[in-house]
Scaffold this motif. Structure first.
Motif, PDB file in Angstrom:
ATOM      1  N   PRO A 144       9.287  -9.931  -1.293  1.00 45.12           N
ATOM      2  CA  PRO A 144       8.872  -8.542  -1.328  1.00 45.12           C
ATOM      3  C   PRO A 144       9.694  -7.595  -0.454  1.00 45.12           C
ATOM      4  CG  PRO A 144       7.107 -10.138  -1.215  1.00 45.12           C
ATOM      5  CD  PRO A 144       8.272 -10.817  -0.896  1.00 45.12           C
ATOM      6  N   PHE A 145       9.962  -8.196   0.859  1.00 44.50           N
ATOM      7  CA  PHE A 145      10.659  -7.448   1.780  1.00 44.50           C
ATOM      8  C   PHE A 145      11.977  -7.083   1.226  1.00 44.50           C
ATOM      9  CE2 PHE A 145       7.257  -8.332   4.866  1.00 44.50           C
ATOM     10  CZ  PHE A 145       7.055  -6.781   5.524  1.00 44.50           C
ATOM     11  N   ARG A 146      12.712  -8.320   0.717  1.00 47.20           N
ATOM     12  CA  ARG A 146      13.987  -7.961   0.299  1.00 47.20           C
ATOM     13  C   ARG A 146      14.213  -6.899  -0.935  1.00 47.20           C
ATOM     14  NH1 ARG A 146      14.773 -13.180  -1.357  1.00 47.20           N
ATOM     15  NH2 ARG A 146      14.529 -13.843   0.690  1.00 47.20           N
ATOM     16  N   ALA A 147      12.993  -7.106  -1.873  1.00 43.04           N
ATOM     17  CA  ALA A 147      13.097  -6.051  -2.909  1.00 43.04           C
ATOM     18  C   ALA A 147      12.958  -4.466  -2.419  1.00 43.04           C
ATOM     19  CB  ALA A 147      11.811  -6.508  -4.055  1.00 43.04           C
ATOM     20  N   LEU A 148      12.085  -4.468  -1.263  1.00 42.61           N
ATOM     21  CA  LEU A 148      11.693  -3.279  -0.819  1.00 42.61           C
ATOM     22  C   LEU A 148      12.999  -2.656  -0.161  1.00 42.61           C
ATOM     23  CD1 LEU A 148       8.993  -1.744  -0.820  1.00 42.61           C
ATOM     24  CD2 LEU A 148       8.731  -2.605   1.378  1.00 42.61           C
ATOM     25  N   SER A 149      13.655  -3.350   0.726  1.00 40.99           N
ATOM     26  CA  SER A 149      15.026  -3.118   1.318  1.00 40.99           C
ATOM     27  C   SER A 149      16.075  -2.483   0.647  1.00 40.99           C
ATOM     28  CB  SER A 149      15.241  -4.335   2.060  1.00 40.99           C
ATOM     29  OG  SER A 149      16.124  -5.142   1.061  1.00 40.99           O
ATOM     30  N   ASN A 150      15.799  -2.651  -0.831  1.00 40.86           N
ATOM     31  CA  ASN A 150      16.991  -2.077  -1.743  1.00 40.86           C
ATOM     32  C   ASN A 150      16.645  -0.696  -2.018  1.00 40.86           C
ATOM     33  OD1 ASN A 150      18.709  -4.424  -2.204  1.00 40.86           O
ATOM     34  ND2 ASN A 150      16.982  -5.302  -3.356  1.00 40.86           N
ATOM     35  N   ARG A 151      15.620  -0.251  -1.809  1.00 43.63           N
ATOM     36  CA  ARG A 151      14.999   1.304  -2.366  1.00 43.63           C
ATOM     37  C   ARG A 151      14.432   1.921  -1.244  1.00 43.63           C
ATOM     38  NH1 ARG A 151       9.403   0.927  -3.802  1.00 43.63           N
ATOM     39  NH2 ARG A 151       8.866  -1.192  -4.081  1.00 43.63           N
ATOM     40  N   VAL A 152      14.302   1.518   0.125  1.00 43.06           N
ATOM     41  CA  VAL A 152      13.824   2.521   1.105  1.00 43.06           C
ATOM     42  C   VAL A 152      14.741   2.550   2.207  1.00 43.06           C
ATOM     43  CG1 VAL A 152      11.295   1.575   0.760  1.00 43.06           C
ATOM     44  CG2 VAL A 152      12.690   0.536   2.482  1.00 43.06           C
ATOM     45  N   LYS A 153      14.885   3.376   3.069  1.00 42.05           N
ATOM     46  CA  LYS A 153      15.846   3.893   4.075  1.00 42.05           C
ATOM     47  C   LYS A 153      15.339   3.140   5.448  1.00 42.05           C
ATOM     48  CE  LYS A 153      16.771   7.853   6.856  1.00 42.05           C
ATOM     49  NZ  LYS A 153      15.572   7.920   7.825  1.00 42.05           N
ATOM     50  N   THR A 154      14.133   2.926   5.779  1.00 45.01           N
ATOM     51  CA  THR A 154      13.533   2.196   6.733  1.00 45.01           C
ATOM     52  C   THR A 154      12.383   1.354   6.767  1.00 45.01           C
ATOM     53  OG1 THR A 154      14.048   4.489   7.715  1.00 45.01           O
ATOM     54  CG2 THR A 154      12.935   2.671   9.342  1.00 45.01           C
ATOM     55  N   ILE A 155      12.253   0.125   7.354  1.00 50.08           N
ATOM     56  CA  ILE A 155      11.334  -0.722   7.491  1.00 50.08           C
ATOM     57  C   ILE A 155      11.092  -0.762   8.885  1.00 50.08           C
ATOM     58  CG2 ILE A 155      10.144  -2.781   7.059  1.00 50.08           C
ATOM     59  CD1 ILE A 155      11.964  -3.186   4.491  1.00 50.08           C
ATOM     60  N   LEU A 156       9.925  -0.093   9.355  1.00 54.28           N
ATOM     61  CA  LEU A 156       9.449  -0.120  10.831  1.00 54.28           C
ATOM     62  C   LEU A 156       8.441  -1.273  11.141  1.00 54.28           C
ATOM     63  CD1 LEU A 156       9.365   1.177  13.373  1.00 54.28           C
ATOM     64  CD2 LEU A 156       7.546   2.673  12.628  1.00 54.28           C
ATOM     65  N   THR A 157       8.608  -2.234  11.743  1.00 53.53           N
ATOM     66  CA  THR A 157       7.743  -3.268  12.080  1.00 53.53           C
ATOM     67  C   THR A 157       7.001  -2.894  13.258  1.00 53.53           C
ATOM     68  OG1 THR A 157       9.240  -4.839  11.312  1.00 53.53           O
ATOM     69  CG2 THR A 157       7.494  -5.744  12.529  1.00 53.53           C
ATOM     70  N   GLY A 213       3.603  15.058   4.270  1.00 51.13           N
ATOM     71  CA  GLY A 213       4.664  14.958   3.330  1.00 51.13           C
ATOM     72  C   GLY A 213       5.515  13.908   3.671  1.00 51.13           C
ATOM     73  N   ILE A 214       5.334  13.040   4.613  1.00 49.78           N
ATOM     74  CA  ILE A 214       6.119  11.946   4.767  1.00 49.78           C
ATOM     75  C   ILE A 214       5.759  10.709   3.721  1.00 49.78           C
ATOM     76  CG2 ILE A 214       6.892  10.154   6.226  1.00 49.78           C
ATOM     77  CD1 ILE A 214       6.043  12.020   8.472  1.00 49.78           C
ATOM     78  N   LYS A 215       6.550  10.349   2.997  1.00 48.64           N
ATOM     79  CA  LYS A 215       6.476   9.284   2.059  1.00 48.64           C
ATOM     80  C   LYS A 215       6.575   7.822   2.733  1.00 48.64           C
ATOM     81  CE  LYS A 215       8.180  11.740  -2.078  1.00 48.64           C
ATOM     82  NZ  LYS A 215       9.424  12.114  -2.709  1.00 48.64           N
ATOM     83  N   LEU A 216       5.335   7.522   3.400  1.00 47.66           N
ATOM     84  CA  LEU A 216       5.057   6.341   4.154  1.00 47.66           C
ATOM     85  C   LEU A 216       4.408   5.396   3.389  1.00 47.66           C
ATOM     86  CD1 LEU A 216       5.365   4.899   6.842  1.00 47.66           C
ATOM     87  CD2 LEU A 216       3.407   5.945   7.354  1.00 47.66           C
ATOM     88  N   GLY A 217       4.649   4.194   3.336  1.00 51.66           N
ATOM     89  CA  GLY A 217       4.047   3.173   2.859  1.00 51.66           C
ATOM     90  C   GLY A 217       3.808   1.985   3.745  1.00 51.66           C
ATOM     91  N   LEU A 218       3.035   0.926   3.292  1.00 50.01           N
ATOM     92  CA  LEU A 218       2.867  -0.373   4.257  1.00 50.01           C
ATOM     93  C   LEU A 218       2.949  -1.585   3.572  1.00 50.01           C
ATOM     94  CD1 LEU A 218       1.614  -1.734   6.602  1.00 50.01           C
ATOM     95  CD2 LEU A 218      -0.740  -1.349   5.390  1.00 50.01           C
ATOM     96  N   LEU A 219       3.650  -2.596   3.964  1.00 50.20           N
ATOM     97  CA  LEU A 219       3.794  -3.901   3.271  1.00 50.20           C
ATOM     98  C   LEU A 219       3.185  -4.908   4.314  1.00 50.20           C
ATOM     99  CD1 LEU A 219       6.836  -5.557   1.658  1.00 50.20           C
ATOM    100  CD2 LEU A 219       4.830  -6.786   2.335  1.00 50.20           C
ATOM    101  N   PHE A 247       0.919  -1.294  -0.023  1.00 53.68           N
ATOM    102  CA  PHE A 247       0.042  -0.065  -0.025  1.00 53.68           C
ATOM    103  C   PHE A 247       0.949   1.398   0.005  1.00 53.68           C
ATOM    104  CE2 PHE A 247      -2.499   3.062   2.602  1.00 53.68           C
ATOM    105  CZ  PHE A 247      -3.591   3.380   1.697  1.00 53.68           C
ATOM    106  N   GLU A 248       0.918   2.125  -1.085  1.00 55.44           N
ATOM    107  CA  GLU A 248       1.575   3.205  -1.178  1.00 55.44           C
ATOM    108  C   GLU A 248       3.152   3.113  -0.913  1.00 55.44           C
ATOM    109  OE1 GLU A 248       0.211   6.117  -1.875  1.00 55.44           O
ATOM    110  OE2 GLU A 248      -1.989   6.121  -1.134  1.00 55.44           O
ATOM    111  N   THR A 249       3.522   1.876  -1.552  1.00 57.29           N
ATOM    112  CA  THR A 249       5.037   1.595  -1.344  1.00 57.29           C
ATOM    113  C   THR A 249       5.830   2.281  -2.542  1.00 57.29           C
ATOM    114  OG1 THR A 249       4.822  -0.582  -2.378  1.00 57.29           O
ATOM    115  CG2 THR A 249       4.721  -0.335   0.161  1.00 57.29           C
ATOM    116  N   GLY A 250       5.071   2.722  -3.656  1.00 58.33           N
ATOM    117  CA  GLY A 250       5.564   3.187  -4.980  1.00 58.33           C
ATOM    118  C   GLY A 250       6.807   4.215  -4.758  1.00 58.33           C
ATOM    119  N   ASP A 251       6.554   5.011  -3.970  1.00 55.24           N
ATOM    120  CA  ASP A 251       7.624   6.134  -3.713  1.00 55.24           C
ATOM    121  C   ASP A 251       8.155   6.214  -2.648  1.00 55.24           C
ATOM    122  OD1 ASP A 251       5.346   7.084  -2.649  1.00 55.24           O
ATOM    123  OD2 ASP A 251       5.744   9.145  -3.299  1.00 55.24           O
TER     124      ASP A 251
END
Lengths: 178, 360
Positions: free
Chosen positions: B291-304, B273-279, B243-247
């Protein structure tokens, strides 16, 4: 548009049922809805509350930390939730049991003597519908007619059809007073 | 699809079970799951099925074992402490390759804990719980409509892979009401036959359902075949929602109730203005590592975010390794995180560029 309301009172004041009626009416009106009760070890005389969210898009959080409205049926409910209501929101309170005024200046307040009004229509138990009627008038989330239909269907389903007229009157009483 | 009705999660899951062709339910009361059992007691007999309130959770799971061995679609439900009691039976079901659907409407723990919503059973659900080398498909719906779809899917997966499947929800999803349009019911007589089932051996060699194999080579071989099935499940059955992970520069990892609350956080964050998404993992096992591996290559933070002391976060960290920072925010004891409470945590990991007024 997303509206959220916390309905709170003593166990036995019917806030759980009023919330269900509101959720059903919202759904019948074409809105997305959620209804979430406090389901702890509550009993008659204890405190009870539920949160209803009504929206024109799918509801994400069924809980609201800043609801757009509060229906407070007794003092502990007002004390607990007054500060959480969103600025510009609405507080419907039961002046029969709440003697202090609302401290907030940035919310709309509807203060009505729900106990006396319920007694007037002939049933102390209809207090929850008085409250709901007032909330509907103050917020216009759904037409009153939709709420009446939802209430009637729910009571009918539970085999309590004979209470429908009193509850309709209670809804109108609250609606007209707000 | 039929008429839209306003229904509570516990009732909806029970109805979905009956619609999936389940014709035997065995349970034992425990809050916040009681309405599921109550619904089954009222509606299962009308569907021509068997409802039994067992003498205990252990009794109920072994009744499922019997019903499943006889070839029927069967189901049990409980809440956290009751699921602990069922674990021995779940291991036996897995060891016999028997399909079964188990529902956990989780509550605060450990021990007797309380009846408030919690997600402290993730380890128990996804990492075994019972003894031996077994896995269990774990489905984690975030809404009541999804809970009905996943409950029906649970029966299909259980039959397809000969495995117990757990539907994991919590007290919020069990107790709350939401509009649902149910899928059309499955006619149990149209389901594929189970040639291994104990249906009477007239005219065929007898079937044996057992998990007991004294010969190490035989037990090893059976285990290896089962592991092959687990690899197939991992390859074919991973489900998740982005959800909203694109940017997004920061993404929340959450499942179930917390995921739907976090969706509101995403909207609030984007308003400032915070570019927040949800996996959102939908299958907790098999876990959506890729999907988490893929995401980790392009985001700074994954908050569980979990209603636990940090359980799913271990799988997130396994997937992400060191490619992104992986902080954790949890609430315990039955406290449910709120949209703004999660937003406050998110802000800790957002840097502000005062000159451009941008956050990153």
């Amino acid at each position: 548009m997303e509206k959220s309301v916390i309905l709170a009172g003593f166990g036995g004041q019917g806030v759980i049922l009023a919330g269900k009626v509101l959720a059903q009416a919202g759904m019948d009106h074409g809105l997305e809805v959620t209804w979430f009760p406090s389901y702890g070890p509550e009993m008659r005389g204890g405190t009870a509350n539920c949160t209803v969210v009504l929206s024109d898009e799918p509801v994400a959080s069924p809980l609201a930390d800043d609801p757009t409205a509060l229906i407070a049926m007794n003092l502990p409910s007002l004390d607990k939730f007054e500060s959480t209501v969103a600025s510009g929101g609405t507080i419907v309170l039961n002046s029969s049991l709440i003697e202090r005024p609302v401290m907030r200046a940035d919310v709309k307040v509807v203060s009505i003597p729900m106990n006396e009004m319920a007694a007037k229509v002939g049933s102390a138990l209809a207090i929850n519908m008085v409250a709901l009627g007032a909330y509907i008038k103050a917020t216009e989330v759904t037409p009153l007619a939709t709420v009446k239909t939802a209430m009637a269907q729910m009571l009918e389903k539970d085999g309590k059809g004979k209470f429908i007229p009193t509850n309709e009157q209670a809804l109108e009483e609250g609606y007209n007073a707000a | 699809m039929g008429e839209k009705i306003l229904i509570a999660g516990n009732d909806a899951i029970a109805e979905a079970g009956i619609r999936a062709g389940c014709r035997s339910y065995f349970g034992y009361p425990i809050t916040p799951q009681n309405e599921l059992l109550e619904y089954m007691s009222a509606h299962m007999p009308k569907a021509g099925g068997a409802f039994v309130q067992a003498e205990s959770e252990i009794g109920a799971i072994y009744m499922c074992y019997g019903a499943s061995a006889a070839g029927g679609r069967t189901m049990t439900s409980s809440s956290s402490p009751g699921i602990s009691l069922k674990l021995e039976g779940i291991s036996y079901l897995a060891g016999c390759d028997l399909p079964c659907v188990i529902v956990n409407v989780a509550r605060g723990g450990p021990g007797l804990g309380n009846i408030a919503p919690a997600q402290g059973d993730y380890f128990q659900a996804t990492k075994g719980g019972g003894h031996g080398d077994y896995r269990m498909v774990v489905l984690a719906p975030a809404t009541i409509p999804e809970a009905t779809e996943l409950t029906m899917l649970a029966f299909d997966l259980a039959d397809k892979y000969w495995t117990p499947v757990l539907v994991l929800v919590d007290g919020v999803l069990g107790q709350m009401m939401e509009p649902v349009e149910f899928c059309e019911p499955v006619d149990p007589t149209t389901l594929p036959l189970k040639p291994w089932a104990l249906t009477g051996a007239q005219g065929r060699p007898r079937n044996i359902v057992t998990s007991f194999f004294l010969d190490p080579h035989e037990l090893s071989e059976i285990n290896l075949k089962r592991q092959d099935r687990y690899r197939r499940i991992e390859a074919q059955e991973v489900r998740y929602e982005e959800f909203e992970t694109g940017d997004a520069t920061i993404v929340i990892a959450a499942y179930g109730t917390v995921a739907r609350i976090a969706k509101t956080t995403v909207k609030l964050a984007r308003n400032e203005g915070i570019k927040l998404g949800l996996l959102r993992p939908i299958t907790l096992w098999p876990f959506p590592y890729a999907p988490f591996r893929a995401l980790s290559n392009r985001v700074k933070t994954i908050l569980t975010v979990e209603m636990s002391a940090g359980q799913m976060v271990e799988d997130v960290r396994l997937a992400v390794a060191e490619r992104a920072e992986t902080p954790f925010y949890g609430e315990l004891g039955g406290i449910v995180p709120t949209p703004r409470g999660i937003l406050r945590e998110v802000r800790k990991y957002v840097s502000y560029d005062a000159e451009n007024g941008q956050s990153f």
